[in-house]
Design an enzyme around this catalytic site. Structure first.
Site, mmCIF file in Angstrom:
data_model
loop_
_atom_site.group_PDB
_atom_site.id
_atom_site.type_symbol
_atom_site.label_atom_id
_atom_site.label_comp_id
_atom_site.label_asym_id
_atom_site.label_seq_id
_atom_site.Cartn_x
_atom_site.Cartn_y
_atom_site.Cartn_z
ATOM 1 N N ARG A 15 0.838 -1.201 0.000
ATOM 2 C CA ARG A 15 0.000 0.000 0.000
ATOM 3 C C ARG A 15 0.877 1.257 0.000
ATOM 4 N NH1 ARG A 15 -5.784 0.198 3.187
ATOM 5 N NH2 ARG A 15 -6.867 0.907 1.338
ATOM 6 N N THR A 52 -15.849 -5.280 11.546
ATOM 7 C CA THR A 52 -16.712 -6.069 12.431
ATOM 8 C C THR A 52 -15.969 -7.345 12.834
ATOM 9 O OG1 THR A 52 -18.603 -5.233 11.190
ATOM 10 C CG2 THR A 52 -19.000 -7.135 12.603
ATOM 11 N N ALA A 82 -23.727 7.642 15.457
ATOM 12 C CA ALA A 82 -25.099 8.146 15.315
ATOM 13 C C ALA A 82 -25.315 8.734 13.919
ATOM 14 C CB ALA A 82 -25.378 9.196 16.387
ATOM 15 N N SER A 115 -32.522 2.736 -3.806
ATOM 16 C CA SER A 115 -31.455 2.034 -4.524
ATOM 17 C C SER A 115 -31.567 0.542 -4.278
ATOM 18 C CB SER A 115 -30.084 2.524 -4.035
ATOM 19 O OG SER A 115 -29.884 2.120 -2.694
ATOM 20 N N CYS A 130 -18.679 1.154 5.912
ATOM 21 C CA CYS A 130 -18.989 1.686 7.240
ATOM 22 C C CYS A 130 -20.437 1.601 7.704
ATOM 23 C CB CYS A 130 -18.500 3.122 7.336
ATOM 24 S SG CYS A 130 -16.709 3.191 7.273
HETATM 25 N N1 LIG Z 1 -13.726 4.503 4.344
HETATM 26 C C1 LIG Z 1 -14.380 5.602 4.695
HETATM 27 O O1 LIG Z 1 -14.953 6.289 3.853
HETATM 28 C C2 LIG Z 1 -14.437 6.036 6.120
HETATM 29 C C3 LIG Z 1 -13.882 5.284 7.133
HETATM 30 N N2 LIG Z 1 -13.928 5.709 8.439
HETATM 31 C C4 LIG Z 1 -13.279 4.932 9.498
HETATM 32 O O2 LIG Z 1 -11.859 5.156 9.392
HETATM 33 C C5 LIG Z 1 -11.137 3.983 9.787
HETATM 34 C C6 LIG Z 1 -10.210 3.569 8.663
HETATM 35 O O3 LIG Z 1 -10.994 3.231 7.551
HETATM 36 P P1 LIG Z 1 -10.338 3.018 6.117
HETATM 37 O O4 LIG Z 1 -9.322 4.073 5.877
HETATM 38 O O5 LIG Z 1 -11.467 2.839 5.170
HETATM 39 O O6 LIG Z 1 -9.595 1.613 6.354
HETATM 40 P P2 LIG Z 1 -8.509 0.921 5.426
HETATM 41 O O7 LIG Z 1 -8.612 -0.533 5.671
HETATM 42 O O8 LIG Z 1 -8.595 1.460 4.045
HETATM 43 O O9 LIG Z 1 -7.106 1.464 6.020
HETATM 44 C C7 LIG Z 1 -6.615 1.143 7.265
HETATM 45 C C8 LIG Z 1 -5.108 0.945 7.138
HETATM 46 O O10 LIG Z 1 -4.553 0.804 8.451
HETATM 47 C C9 LIG Z 1 -3.431 -0.070 8.340
HETATM 48 N N3 LIG Z 1 -3.091 -0.570 9.679
HETATM 49 C C10 LIG Z 1 -3.792 -1.412 10.465
HETATM 50 N N4 LIG Z 1 -3.166 -1.592 11.633
HETATM 51 C C11 LIG Z 1 -2.023 -0.853 11.587
HETATM 52 C C12 LIG Z 1 -0.953 -0.614 12.504
HETATM 53 N N5 LIG Z 1 -0.968 -1.161 13.724
HETATM 54 N N6 LIG Z 1 0.065 0.180 12.119
HETATM 55 C C13 LIG Z 1 0.059 0.772 10.884
HETATM 56 N N7 LIG Z 1 -0.923 0.585 9.980
HETATM 57 C C14 LIG Z 1 -1.961 -0.207 10.334
HETATM 58 C C15 LIG Z 1 -3.905 -1.147 7.388
HETATM 59 O O11 LIG Z 1 -2.805 -1.830 6.825
HETATM 60 C C16 LIG Z 1 -4.699 -0.303 6.370
HETATM 61 O O12 LIG Z 1 -3.900 0.055 5.255
HETATM 62 C C17 LIG Z 1 -12.205 2.950 10.136
HETATM 63 O O13 LIG Z 1 -12.408 2.991 11.527
HETATM 64 C C18 LIG Z 1 -13.441 3.440 9.409
HETATM 65 O O14 LIG Z 1 -14.632 3.044 10.066
HETATM 66 C C19 LIG Z 1 -14.506 6.889 8.767
HETATM 67 C C20 LIG Z 1 -15.058 7.693 7.806
HETATM 68 C C21 LIG Z 1 -15.063 7.342 6.400
HETATM 69 O O1 LIG Z 2 -18.129 6.535 7.987
HETATM 70 C C1 LIG Z 2 -18.043 6.426 6.777
HETATM 71 O O2 LIG Z 2 -17.408 5.563 6.194
HETATM 72 C C2 LIG Z 2 -18.779 7.342 5.848
HETATM 73 O O3 LIG Z 2 -19.974 6.633 5.456
HETATM 74 C C3 LIG Z 2 -20.761 7.296 4.497
HETATM 75 O O4 LIG Z 2 -19.993 7.554 3.313
HETATM 76 P P1 LIG Z 2 -19.768 6.429 2.183
HETATM 77 O O5 LIG Z 2 -20.141 5.089 2.711
HETATM 78 O O6 LIG Z 2 -18.397 6.617 1.669
HETATM 79 O O7 LIG Z 2 -20.772 6.837 0.997
HETATM 80 P P2 LIG Z 2 -22.294 7.354 0.975
HETATM 81 O O8 LIG Z 2 -22.383 8.439 -0.003
HETATM 82 O O9 LIG Z 2 -22.812 7.615 2.329
HETATM 83 O O10 LIG Z 2 -23.054 6.102 0.369
HETATM 84 C C4 LIG Z 2 -23.204 4.906 1.096
HETATM 85 C C5 LIG Z 2 -24.124 3.969 0.338
HETATM 86 O O11 LIG Z 2 -25.460 4.456 0.363
HETATM 87 C C6 LIG Z 2 -25.991 4.510 -0.954
HETATM 88 N N1 LIG Z 2 -26.960 5.613 -1.010
HETATM 89 C C7 LIG Z 2 -26.614 6.863 -0.621
HETATM 90 C C8 LIG Z 2 -27.531 7.893 -0.646
HETATM 91 C C9 LIG Z 2 -28.834 7.639 -1.083
HETATM 92 O O12 LIG Z 2 -29.724 8.534 -1.119
HETATM 93 N N2 LIG Z 2 -29.154 6.384 -1.461
HETATM 94 C C10 LIG Z 2 -28.264 5.366 -1.434
HETATM 95 O O13 LIG Z 2 -28.603 4.220 -1.773
HETATM 96 C C11 LIG Z 2 -24.767 4.724 -1.836
HETATM 97 O O14 LIG Z 2 -25.008 4.353 -3.154
HETATM 98 C C12 LIG Z 2 -23.765 3.825 -1.144
HETATM 99 O O15 LIG Z 2 -23.925 2.491 -1.539
HETATM 100 C C13 LIG Z 2 -21.192 8.662 5.047
HETATM 101 O O16 LIG Z 2 -21.926 9.362 4.041
HETATM 102 C C14 LIG Z 2 -19.977 9.487 5.472
HETATM 103 O O17 LIG Z 2 -20.398 10.697 6.071
HETATM 104 C C15 LIG Z 2 -19.159 8.665 6.482
HETATM 105 O O18 LIG Z 2 -17.997 9.374 6.855
#
Ligand SMILES: NC(=O)C1=CN([C@@H]2O[C@H](COP(=O)(O)OP(=O)(O)OC[C@H]3O[C@@H](n4cnc5c(N)ncnc54)[C@H](O)[C@@H]3O)[C@@H](O)[C@H]2O)C=CC1
Ligand SMILES: O=C(O)[C@H]1O[C@H](OP(=O)(O)OP(=O)(O)OC[C@H]2O[C@@H](n3ccc(=O)[nH]c3=O)[C@H](O)[C@@H]2O)[C@H](O)[C@@H](O)[C@@H]1O
Length: 464
Positions: free
Chosen positions: A37, A92, A221, A268, A275
């Site tokens: 990565r 999870t 929430a 949808s 998440c």
């Molecule tokens: N994906 C999203 O859009 C969002 C995710 N979150 C939250 O943010 C957190 C991260 O999510 P993502 O970035 O999607 O996960 P991800 O799986 O893409 O990235 C996490 C990274 O952390 C690394 N990692 C794990 N343990 C480690 C350690 N001990 N030292 C160094 N690196 C380590 C992994 O190798 C991985 O590359 C989660 O808690 C998720 O719920 C929050 C908002 C939006």
């Molecule tokens: O904690 C997180 O990971 C993030 O989760 C969601 O963001 P994300 O999952 O990246 O994308 P969304 O735009 O929320 O869409 C989620 C899913 O809902 C679907 N969706 C969204 C909106 C809608 O009106 N209908 C619908 O089916 C999208 O197609 C998608 O499959 C939240 O929108 C972010 O604020 C949050 O930070």
């Protein structure tokens, strides 16, 4: 000032790239235990960066080597940093207590332990990962009992609200930045340091501060409320299909009420992404451990409704195609969980594809940002087909939509990619078996135009 981010994923990568972009005087180092990565983040080719987000590669190329660094040297980055973001995955749990519901905090714990073991000076530790309420307390216990003398750690909760596909835009212009802290003088001081950092580009009134536990719970929430809206409108879509009402019209009528609002009411095939499901199940588990079974059941229903929606869509496809799809070719357009991302985690397309495969269909998958390897990995789970060669007999991944749809009996739209709006449907129709079906899981297509061409069209939340 130096910032370190542990976890170079969908959150750590874009979030800290934007900090580097907005604060050229701050050195930002994003570290990860996954060397592939990090190598990908260090690539000079935009398409090789590990994450596709509109606008992200430009920012990475602008800052990388100047004040932005991607590295596997976790210890060095910890040693040098003043502020350390913990942005690791919190999936999870798959086994043990809370299996299937609780968040697995092993990555948060190992990152926290590393900070405690390595740090020789005081740090602000920022909990960026989405975590159960009161995780900061566990982090504090680990840090305080494992650190050296005269090294102090202040823990802040700073949950991330970006959505994939719009991450850069969301980070540059967030609705709010949330910072939780203990209300001790040291906690409040650390909170001010982080608030000042964001205030370099986010208006002050959008940087909000509160207690640690409120901040942690607000993240769960917010996701639960957003997902609840989608499950609510999807539940209505089932009623629409049974009554002749149109879910787009119903959502429009409801959304005009300013108390309800128009956003996040798009019916949808079901929500996906890493998440929503995970965080709601986490909330369900939290409610259960707090002996609040009715609360747990209330939120669990948001996830159950989503499963129902995906299954309902797959069953409708089979029903409309004369109750059998055995041996039929189905072009599946879109594999990512939403447009403008290559992320497929929990994508509704995967559930739909598995159902269609179990009914004996042959799938031709097309997605502009998802690789063949990813599609095969997503399908090669227990219960479907684990052998890739065998999977290859029933699943093909195409790089061209027209090739995917050639000789197909049906086209199924699972992701709302913009390019699907402007296809040459006459050309697609000419090369399909008849009757030619289109199933629109995203309410994206011009139904009148498709019907005029001769397609049989089925749309979520509508009877045509
Ligand atoms: N994906 C999203 O859009 C969002 C995710 N979150 C939250 O943010 C957190 C991260 O999510 P993502 O970035 O999607 O996960 P991800 O799986 O893409 O990235 C996490 C990274 O952390 C690394 N990692 C794990 N343990 C480690 C350690 N001990 N030292 C160094 N690196 C380590 C992994 O190798 C991985 O590359 C989660 O808690 C998720 O719920 C929050 C908002 C939006
Ligand atoms: O904690 C997180 O990971 C993030 O989760 C969601 O963001 P994300 O999952 O990246 O994308 P969304 O735009 O929320 O869409 C989620 C899913 O809902 C679907 N969706 C969204 C909106 C809608 O009106 N209908 C619908 O089916 C999208 O197609 C998608 O499959 C939240 O929108 C972010 O604020 C949050 O930070």
């Amino acid at each position: 000032m130096k910032v370190c981010c542990i976890g170079a994923g969908y959150v750590g990568g874009p979030t800290c790239t934007v900090i580097a972009h907005k604060c050229p005087d701050i050195q930002v180092t994003i570290v990860d235990v996954n060397p592939e990565r990090i190598a990908a983040w260090n690539s000079d080719v935009a398409s090789e960066l590990p994450i596709y987000e509109p606008g992200l590669s430009d920012l990475v190329f602008e800052c990388r080597g100047r004040n932005l660094f991607f590295s596997t040297d976790v210890d060095k980055a910890i040693l040098e940093a003043d502020i350390i973001y913990v942005s690791v995955n919190t999936p999870t749990k798959h086994s043990g207590v809370g299996k299937g519901f609780a968040a697995d905090l092993c990555y948060v714990e190992s990152a926290t332990r590393r900070i405690a073991e390595v740090a020789t000076s005081s740090k602000i530790v920022v909990e960026k990962s989405t975590v159960p309420c009161r995780t900061a307390e566990s982090m504090r216990a680990i840090l305080e009992t494992n650190s050296r003398e005269n090294v102090r750690f202040d823990i802040l909760s700073n949950p991330e609200f970006l959505a994939e596909g719009t991450a850069v835009r969301d980070l540059l212009d967030p609705d709010r930045v949330l910072i939780g802290s203990l209300s001790t003088p040291e906690g409040l001081k650390a909170q001010r340091v982080l608030a000042d950092l964001y205030a370099r580009w986010v208006p002050r009134d959008r940087v909000i501060t509160m207690g640690l536990w409120s901040s942690e719970l607000s993240k769960l929430a917010a996701n639960a409320l957003l997902a609840q809206r989608i499950s609510s409108v999807n539940a209505l879509s089932a009623i629409c299909e049974a009554t002749g009402a149109d879910v787009d019209e119903v959502a429009y009528a409801c959304g005009l009420d300013s108390r309800i609002g128009p956003k996040f009411l798009k019916a949808s095939v079901g929500f996906g992404g890493s998440c929503f499901q995970k965080d709601i199940l986490n909330l369900v588990y939290l409610a259960e451990t707090l002996h609040l079974p009715q609360v747990a059941e209330y939120w669990r229903q948001v996830v159950s409704m989503n499963e129902y929606q995906k299954q309902r869509f797959a069953e409708r496809i089979v029903r409309c195609m004369f109750n059998t799809i055995t041996g039929k070719r189905i072009a599946l357009l879109g594999w990512a969980f939403k447009k403008d991302t290559g992320d497929t985690r929990e994508s509704a397309a995967i559930t739909v594809a598995k159902s269609l495969l179990q009914e004996g269909a042959k799938l031709h998958v097309y997605d502009p940002k998802v690789s063949r390897t990813r599609v095969m990995l997503d399908l090669a789970e227990p219960g479907v087909q684990s052998n890739e060669a065998k999977l290859g007999e029933t699943v093909a991944v195409c790089t061209d939509i027209y090739e995917a749809a050639a000789n197909a009996d049906a086209v199924v739209v699972c992701t709302e990619w913009d390019e699907f709006r402007t296809l040459d449907w006459q050309r697609i129709y000419n090369n399909m078996h008849k009757p030619a079906f289109v199933f629109d899981g995203r309410l994206l297509l011009d139904v009148a135009q498709l019907r005029e061409i001769g397609f049989r069209v089925e749309v979520i939340g509508k009877t045509l």
